[in-house]
Design a protein around this motif. Sequence first.
Motif, PDB file in Angstrom:
ATOM      1  N   ARG A 234       0.838  -1.204   0.000  1.00 29.51           N
ATOM      2  CA  ARG A 234       0.000   0.000   0.000  1.00 29.51           C
ATOM      3  C   ARG A 234       0.880   1.265   0.000  1.00 29.51           C
ATOM      4  O   ARG A 234       0.620   2.226  -0.726  1.00 29.51           O
ATOM      5  N   VAL A 237       2.467   1.713  -3.442  1.00 31.81           N
ATOM      6  CA  VAL A 237       1.497   2.289  -4.392  1.00 31.81           C
ATOM      7  C   VAL A 237       1.391   3.796  -4.171  1.00 31.81           C
ATOM      8  O   VAL A 237       1.438   4.590  -5.124  1.00 31.81           O
ATOM      9  N   ARG A 273      -5.251  -4.026  -8.166  1.00 29.16           N
ATOM     10  CA  ARG A 273      -5.784  -2.957  -9.017  1.00 29.16           C
ATOM     11  C   ARG A 273      -6.940  -2.205  -8.331  1.00 29.16           C
ATOM     12  O   ARG A 273      -6.894  -0.979  -8.194  1.00 29.16           O
ATOM     13  N   TYR A 278      -3.849   0.369  -7.628  1.00 24.83           N
ATOM     14  CA  TYR A 278      -2.590   0.446  -8.372  1.00 24.83           C
ATOM     15  C   TYR A 278      -2.857   0.561  -9.862  1.00 24.83           C
ATOM     16  O   TYR A 278      -3.606  -0.230 -10.441  1.00 24.83           O
TER      17      TYR A 278
END
Length: 553
Positions: A234, A237, A273, A278
């Motif tokens: 996380r 990203v 995704r 992402y």
Amino acid sequence: MTDVSQQPVISDLLAGMSLPDKLGQLIFHLVYGSAADQADDRNRALFGVDTPADVVAKYRLGGVIYFAWAGNTENPQQIGRLSNGLQAASEIGLIIGTDQETGRVARMGPPATQFPGAMALAAAHDLDLTREAYQITGRELAAVGVNADFAPVADVNVNQANPVIGVRSFGSEPDVVGEQVVAAIAGLQRDAGMIAAAKHFPGHGDTGTDSHHGLPTITHSMIDWESIDALPFREAVSAGVEMIMTGHLSFPALDPSGDPATLSRPILTGLLREYLGYTGVIITDSLRMQGVRELYDDGEVAVRAIEAGVDVLLEPADPERAVSALTDAVASGRLTEQRIDESVVRVLQLKQRRGILQPAPTVPAKITAEVGSQESHARAAEITARTLTLIRDDDQLFPLKRGSVCLLGADAVAIGRLAAALKDDGLEVSELVTGQRPDRDLINAARRLARAASQTVIVTSSGWRERWQRTLVRSVREIAPQVSMVAITEPYDAGLVTAGGTMLLSYSATPVALDAVADVLLGRRQPTGRLPVAVGENPDHPLFPFGAGIVPN
């Protein structure tokens, strides 16, 4: 699909591409040889052509990955020439990547600057040092034409028996790993202009199986994944990491099908995704690894990976079968060309952002100036020294006293380098290389040497895993005065001094790490690192907790 109508360069490129052109952009592969025009029988066997340049042209590759064992990284100037030759063979600029994680996984060896691995860097508890290490690493890679580093490792190593991650991880605390991952990405991408790839999604930190040889199963619950494994990804990203690499591991709580994450739509599309948001390039780990090949043949693996949401197939085990299977899948409607275009656009946009569509050639003078400079080596030495951790020193045995020293240990290179440093300082040293699994005769020889010396240093290498190393330590400590230990690979050897003793942790056996160890043994420097992991197989009751270490006031 992403609208490219406002991106004329990407739109024009896509419009002029055939299906084979597009599929080629989705494949990054190894090539054999040190020069683009050098024939190698291994290329003929795998690809049906002779030279690295022929491989790039035949498959219209989107990228290449370098390995030392493939002959790609002999020296910096050679790497630079290879990069230029491969780029010249490609109509669209290549992403050229390698695994320069720092530490034990570093494909470009000396004279390139060698830094401590991730766990060692985390032991310094200084994000600026981590960022600097990856910045220098990235600059040196860029100088030789490598524009992507398949790093950092974002796995949280909560299983000390993990056979494949271990010291490649920044540690056992998710928030700390996340901070270190962000620092590494900043060093590579923002400071050095490289592409970074956080790996291995959805998290490879709690497994007893090496995915190179089998399919690991992660038994974490969804709550475990959220609180442990997901956090560093996380953070990656949010930090804008250009690539995320998948792990070949089964994670039933995330996808009960049992498929490896690389082939899992619920994991790659559903979680990476949609849930984590992402939008960058998803690349597989090497498709030559057994972990992804146990359930399906090589062609089916390629198709299922794209179906799952992968953009780039790294090293398909059978590239001909992979291309054929993807072509057939588009022809049958199983995969749409629109789905292929989505990934092609992501790859092309990445190349455009990083100036790779038409890359500049490497320059010999810049390679000489940048790679392994005196300044970079000095920074590596300083950073390495900041990572060493004195986990216990009950009898204050460091620094060593003047007098005779018995130096025993598992690693011949380490023993030789340390012995030379101690002798250069005027100490009388007797030494014995015992190997990873010393037999009774070696243990008895070690006891005799240790009994005759005024102080003994035992160098362990993953000794907590090897019964005979533990027997050696116990046998020598029974009869010898002033026995200290240096763990040169894994910090989990700290368990050998739970009941008392002296141990220094170096996290690796690189020359620069061994020189830093010698400085501590000789009193030239005090260790200031602290554990970045909890040591002990029961995480609720560790033998040494995260942050443990004796540091100067």
